[in-house]
Design a protein around this motif. Sequence first.
Motif, PDB file in Angstrom:
ATOM      1  N   SER A 201      -3.773  10.260  -1.890  1.00  0.00           N
ATOM      2  CA  SER A 201      -4.386   8.984  -2.266  1.00  0.00           C
ATOM      3  C   SER A 201      -3.597   7.819  -1.690  1.00  0.00           C
ATOM      4  O   SER A 201      -2.360   7.858  -1.604  1.00  0.00           O
ATOM      5  CB  SER A 201      -4.442   8.832  -3.788  1.00  0.00           C
ATOM      6  OG  SER A 201      -5.316   9.761  -4.371  1.00  0.00           O
ATOM      7  N   GLU A 202      -4.302   6.761  -1.325  1.00  0.00           N
ATOM      8  CA  GLU A 202      -3.667   5.492  -0.983  1.00  0.00           C
ATOM      9  C   GLU A 202      -3.847   4.559  -2.165  1.00  0.00           C
ATOM     10  O   GLU A 202      -4.964   4.389  -2.664  1.00  0.00           O
ATOM     11  CB  GLU A 202      -4.278   4.899   0.286  1.00  0.00           C
ATOM     12  CG  GLU A 202      -3.915   5.683   1.545  1.00  0.00           C
ATOM     13  CD  GLU A 202      -4.190   4.917   2.817  1.00  0.00           C
ATOM     14  OE1 GLU A 202      -4.869   3.866   2.747  1.00  0.00           O
ATOM     15  OE2 GLU A 202      -3.732   5.364   3.876  1.00  0.00           O
TER      16      GLU A 202
ATOM     17  N   ARG B 259       0.860  -1.184   0.000  1.00  0.00           N
ATOM     18  CA  ARG B 259       0.000   0.000   0.000  1.00  0.00           C
ATOM     19  C   ARG B 259       0.897   1.235   0.000  1.00  0.00           C
ATOM     20  O   ARG B 259       1.606   1.503   0.974  1.00  0.00           O
ATOM     21  CB  ARG B 259      -0.912   0.017   1.216  1.00  0.00           C
ATOM     22  CG  ARG B 259      -1.817   1.260   1.274  1.00  0.00           C
ATOM     23  CD  ARG B 259      -2.720   1.226   2.486  1.00  0.00           C
ATOM     24  NE  ARG B 259      -3.681   0.126   2.380  1.00  0.00           N
ATOM     25  CZ  ARG B 259      -4.570  -0.173   3.342  1.00  0.00           C
ATOM     26  NH1 ARG B 259      -4.598   0.544   4.451  1.00  0.00           N
ATOM     27  NH2 ARG B 259      -5.409  -1.171   3.172  1.00  0.00           N
TER      28      ARG B 259
ATOM     29  N   GLN C 263      -7.082   2.632  -6.231  1.00  0.00           N
ATOM     30  CA  GLN C 263      -6.792   3.951  -5.678  1.00  0.00           C
ATOM     31  C   GLN C 263      -7.933   4.311  -4.733  1.00  0.00           C
ATOM     32  O   GLN C 263      -9.085   4.462  -5.150  1.00  0.00           O
ATOM     33  CB  GLN C 263      -6.685   5.003  -6.786  1.00  0.00           C
ATOM     34  CG  GLN C 263      -6.387   6.402  -6.278  1.00  0.00           C
ATOM     35  CD  GLN C 263      -6.358   7.417  -7.409  1.00  0.00           C
ATOM     36  OE1 GLN C 263      -6.769   7.134  -8.525  1.00  0.00           O
ATOM     37  NE2 GLN C 263      -5.867   8.608  -7.109  1.00  0.00           N
ATOM     38  N   ASP C 264      -7.581   4.423  -3.437  1.00  0.00           N
ATOM     39  CA  ASP C 264      -8.589   4.643  -2.407  1.00  0.00           C
ATOM     40  C   ASP C 264      -9.650   3.532  -2.531  1.00  0.00           C
ATOM     41  O   ASP C 264      -9.326   2.383  -2.340  1.00  0.00           O
ATOM     42  CB  ASP C 264      -9.175   6.054  -2.510  1.00  0.00           C
ATOM     43  CG  ASP C 264      -8.087   7.118  -2.294  1.00  0.00           C
ATOM     44  OD1 ASP C 264      -7.215   6.898  -1.428  1.00  0.00           O
ATOM     45  OD2 ASP C 264      -8.092   8.141  -2.992  1.00  0.00           O
ATOM     46  N   THR C 265     -10.890   3.852  -2.861  1.00  0.00           N
ATOM     47  CA  THR C 265     -11.914   2.808  -2.968  1.00  0.00           C
ATOM     48  C   THR C 265     -12.226   2.429  -4.416  1.00  0.00           C
ATOM     49  O   THR C 265     -13.103   1.609  -4.663  1.00  0.00           O
ATOM     50  CB  THR C 265     -13.212   3.281  -2.293  1.00  0.00           C
ATOM     51  OG1 THR C 265     -13.667   4.485  -2.927  1.00  0.00           O
ATOM     52  CG2 THR C 265     -12.985   3.541  -0.811  1.00  0.00           C
TER      53      THR C 265
END
Length: 391
Positions: free
Chosen positions: A180-181, A135, A196-198
């Motif tokens: 962003s994660e 991540r 990316q994120d959800t």
Amino acid sequence: MSENWAGRRLELEVGSVAHGGHCVSRVDGRVVFVRHALPGELVVAEVTEDKGKSFCRADAVRVLRPSPDRVEPPCPSAGPGLCGGCDWQHATPEAARALKADVVAEQLQRLAGITWPVTVEELRPAPLRWRTRTRFVAGEGGKAGLRAHHSHRVIPLDDCPITMPEAAGAVLSRTWRRGSEIEVTEDGAGRVHLRQDTRQLKGGVAKERAAGRSWRLSSHGFWQGHPAAADALAGVVGEWAAASPGQRAWDLYAGVGIFASVLAGQVGEEGSVLAVESGRRAVADGESNLADLPQVGWRCGRVEHVLSTLEEQVDVVVLDPPRKGAGKQVVDAIAAAEAHRVVYVACDPAALARDVATFAGHGYSLRELRAFDAFPMTHHVECVALLSRSY
């Protein structure tokens, strides 16, 4: 309150390794936890954190007398004030495994009162390009990287040498919205999945193989990060569970059911396996993957809650709890069910030792222990313990 040492530089003689990726030193009656050092070294360390307690944290910023086990880190972002993703890049792989073994042994001795010789076994690939799931986070200018140790600060990366190359390249070769994660997975079929994120950008269903079976699961759900770990752990679990045809077994914190599949093969259609998992998607994936094994039943919920509703006895229990461990309530329930054998898979040696001590209060003894370097270059280690009751 004593003087705050943050920012102070200290010349230290580095002592033994401690749990968490650092070594221990002592200055003026205080404990100093030193990262980027090795036992026996003389270093200059800069204090990075001091909350006014009996200890503080520091980074070795200069090595005056190096250990023979010291090497140049393979990643340029591994060092004081830089990426916090790795802990032991400055040690040879053999030395890093020995340090992890010392930590496991020390935790068992200190928290469970057990003296046990520990060897950490290598898994291949090692020590680089093993991580299949990472991540990342996007920092300044949208450049992705990892956070510094004990910090929200993002260290931008051009590469992550412990991550599979295709997975690392899929994230680090482009820019992202700041903050962003980005989760990336390279599955057993060599396919890269990106979220990316959800929002799923690529892929979504991973294909893996372990315990003699093919698996399809959510690409960002739980699966061992090292490509050899799932199969290695399943092999040990199967050997030590040693369930007999017709017996009852529990697989607690079951994930998608790797260990449940092993137990099902042992107990056969006349036996039963209860798989308990709190993640709904994991349960759905598990039910789909093990649809050919009618002896496996699933319960979705927190393990301690599910066990509180059961009144049945059980022969064999396998559990793979999160980093915090199973805890007293779960251990008490396993003991109350009169399990003959317990196979405990642990990703944290301190949690394992605490739970082993709780099991001991119910008459269970540690019979076997193996440890695997499933997280090379980091301080993490995967253990499998066999406990059984003396009657």
